[in-house]
Every structure is written in C-alpha cells, then in structure tokens.
Enzyme design. Structure first.
Site, PDB file in Angstrom:
ATOM      1  N   CYS A 102      37.060  -3.474  -7.459  1.00  0.00           N
ATOM      2  CA  CYS A 102      36.960  -4.450  -8.752  1.00  0.00           C
ATOM      3  C   CYS A 102      35.896  -3.576  -9.651  1.00  0.00           C
ATOM      4  CB  CYS A 102      36.415  -5.765  -8.364  1.00  0.00           C
ATOM      5  SG  CYS A 102      36.219  -6.534  -9.871  1.00  0.00           S
TER       6      CYS A 102
ATOM      7  N   CYS B 125      33.396  -5.993 -11.138  1.00  0.00           N
ATOM      8  CA  CYS B 125      32.453  -6.691 -10.230  1.00  0.00           C
ATOM      9  C   CYS B 125      31.181  -5.512  -9.822  1.00  0.00           C
ATOM     10  CB  CYS B 125      32.971  -7.198  -9.029  1.00  0.00           C
ATOM     11  SG  CYS B 125      34.497  -7.785  -9.334  1.00  0.00           S
ATOM     12  N   ASP B 126      31.757  -4.618  -9.499  1.00  0.00           N
ATOM     13  CA  ASP B 126      30.606  -3.576  -8.721  1.00  0.00           C
ATOM     14  C   ASP B 126      30.140  -2.343  -9.601  1.00  0.00           C
ATOM     15  OD1 ASP B 126      31.000  -5.217  -6.462  1.00  0.00           O
ATOM     16  OD2 ASP B 126      32.732  -4.441  -5.669  1.00  0.00           O
TER      17      ASP B 126
END
Ligand code: NDP
Length: 318
Positions: A134, A137-138
């Site tokens: 992701c 997200c990261d």
C-alpha cells in the site's frame, strides 16, 4: 435450534466493526463473526499514519482493538471464528460457523480483500520493514529514497506515480515486456522522469537484514540475475476479495468483488461494505465510512420491514 440475531456482521476489519458500532447503538445487538484472522489487513500493518484522529500515528492492531472495544461497549458480540456457509435464499437468512447455525434478519458482509503477494519467504519476513502492498499507507516512510514497485497493472502504475512524488527514484519491475495497465496510466509511467522500468524481470528475493536494502531480480530473457538497491518494495500485483462464501449467491464483478449499489447487494437485507466491494479506495477510513453506511442502511431496512406488511422475498433491481 438456530440462534436468531437481528444483524449478523461477517468480517471484523474497520468496515465490519464500524458497522457493529452503529448497529449496536441502534439497539440491534449485532453479532460480528470476525473470522479467525479478526481485525483484517490492519492486523499486519505496523504504523498507521493516515487514520484521522491519530496525529502521531497508531499501530494497526492497536487501532483494531480500539474498534472492538468500542463495538463491545455498546453491546456488539464478537466471535473470532470463520463463517463456513451462508444461505440467503430465504428469510431469515442463515449463517453457519463450524459448530453453530445462526439466523439473521439482516446481514452485513465486510469480509475484505487481501493483497496478492509474490510468495517469497524474504517478502513475508520483511513485510512492514520495507515490503508493503500500500503506497498510500507506507510511501511516506521512504521519502527521498529509491523504491521498487512490482507489477504491470493499473494498481502498479498508480502506486508508482504516487510514490514518484516522494521517492528519489522508482523502478517498476514487471515480468513481461508490456504493461497490462491502461494505455494512459502506462504512458504516464513511461514518461515520468523519476520512473524507470525493468521489463521481463521477476523478483527472486527481497534482500535485507531487518530492513529492505534491495531486490534480486532475474531477467526472464537472459536468465541473468542482479540486485536493484532499494529501501522499499511495493508489491502491486492485484488484490483478492474474500468472496468465496458468496459465489453463486451474490452478484460479483469479473474480479469477484461484490457488486453493490450504495451498500445494497442484489439480495434485499444483505448489505456489503469495505474492501469486499471497493476496488478503488481500499483505505481503512473509507472502509469504516462504508461500514457506517451499511449499518444505517440495514437499520432503516429492518425498520421498514417491521412497519410494512409481510413481503415475499425478492431481489433488488438496482
Ligand atoms: P491486475 O490483475 O490488472 O494486474 C496485476 C499485475 O501484476 C499484472 O501486470 C500481472 O502481470 C502482475 N502480476 C500478477 N501476479 C504476479 C506475480 N506473481 N509476479 C509478478 N507479477 C505479477 O491487478 P491491478 O490491481 O493492477 O488492477 C485490478 C483492477 O483494478 C484492474 O481492472 C484495473 O484496471 C483496476 N484499477 C484501476 C485503476 C484506475 O483506473 N485508476 C487503479 C487501480 C486498479 P501480467 O500482466 O504478466 O499478468
């Protein structure tokens, strides 16, 4: 004798637990059958930095425990077992676990989706330490670093373009000599000054002790291997919705995601929310939002059932 419930929520990630909070507060005493892997994808996520309300971030499992505590506080019951079978052909709907049969007036499905992985031991060992599925997200953790994206579909293109805003360089590793992605997305990647592509390359190993330091790739044409130095590997080779239980029962798209209108499935009284019906956003916050919608929809639908004369079971035509 089957246990009768007003609302059964199948799946206990952000969508299901938010649905449970709202259903519980509507006095529907929901039963959440979370599955043995309760908590969903956030259980394997370390730092969550994009969930509103947590300005300094929160650990995925900790966030899910808070969701559960909140649902329990209002009277939701959580059951960490798998649903083994469902029957939506008549009301009340029926839901089975290994040892119990339940009846439900309404069902909310929130079984989620899982990212597909390459299946390498090094990939699972370094997940959360540079291996991710992701970018949203990261990506931020690897600002100004070199990054690798694996895959050749629209997801890989989207991840590469997103990451290129913060990375010093991106290498897209694809196993063939052309992308599967739509022309327009592929062209954007090919034209991007920070992105290069390794065609005909398969990842053999994610390299790193503790943290990712590179990926070893094999050229499928020459057979040669080499290591691309990188701080992060974003595996973007597709997702799989958890819809095996509903095959033949609920409408699905060509990738087996549930088809919904709002949160309604094609069977009245069966609702779906979160990643199991979302091919676009796939975020904890959007899953939670749609869980809230599903609970409100279920509550209103149940209310309408009680105030109307008995109806014959039908499917919605929307
Ligand atoms: P896709 O199935 O479309 O693409 C997966 C990619 O990963 C393919 O290029 C495939 O290679 C590669 N791949 C699969 N398995 C492996 C493996 N084991 N090792 C190496 N490579 C592998 O999945 P996506 O998630 O990209 O897209 C899913 C759907 O969502 C599509 O319909 C897509 O169009 C849509 N989507 C649309 C977006 C948009 O319009 N903005 C954004 C994201 C997704 P190969 O090509 O060789 O099969």
């Amino acid at each position: 004798m089957a246990e009768r419930q007003q609302v059964i929520v199948i799946g206990g990630g952000p969508a299901g637990l938010t649905a449970a909070i709202y259903a519980a507060r509507a006095n529907l005493s929901p039963l959440v059958i979370e599955g043995y892997a309760a908590g969903g994808q956030l259980m394997t996520t370390t730092d969550v930095e994009n969930y509103p309300g947590f300005p300094t971030g929160v650990q995925g499992p900790e966030l899910m425990q808070m969701f559960r505590d909140q649902a329990a506080r209002f009277g939701a019951t959580m059951l960490s077992v798998d649903v083994t079978r469902v029957d939506f052909s008549a009301r009340p709907f029926r839901v089975w676990t290994d040892d119990t049969e339940y009846e439900a007036d309404a069902v909310i499905i929130s079984t989620g989706a899982n990212a597909k992985w390459l299946g390498l031991e090094s990939e699972s060992r370094l997940r959360g330490y540079g291996v991710s599925s992701c970018a949203t997200c990261d990506g931020f953790f690897f600002k100004d670093k070199d990054m690798v994206v694996v895959g050749g579909g629209d997801t890989a293109m989207e991840e590469a373009l997103f990451l290129a805003r913060m990375a010093s360089s991106i290498t897209v590793v694809h196993r063939r000599d052309e992308f599967r992605a739509s022309q327009i997305m592929a062209q954007r990647v090919l034209d991007h000054p920070k992105i290069s592509v390794r065609w005909n390359a398969v990842v053999e190993e994610v390299v790193g002790e503790g943290l990712v330091s590179g990926v070893r790739v094999r050229d499928t044409v020459t057979g040669e291997t080499d290591t691309i130095p990188t701080a992060a590997v974003f595996v973007a080779i597709g997702h799989e919705p958890n819809t095996g239980l509903f095959k033949g029962l609920l409408d699905m798209d060509e990738s087996d995601y549930l088809v919904t209108t709002g949160t309604s499935t094609n069977i009245e009284g069966v609702f779906a929310c979160g990643d199991v019906q979302d091919t676009v956003y796939r975020q904890a916050i959007t899953a939670a939002g749609s869980g809230c919608q599903a609970a409100i929809d279920a509550e209103r639908w149940l209310e309408a059932q009680h105030s109307e004369p008995a109806q014959t079971l039908g499917t919605t035509n929307n």
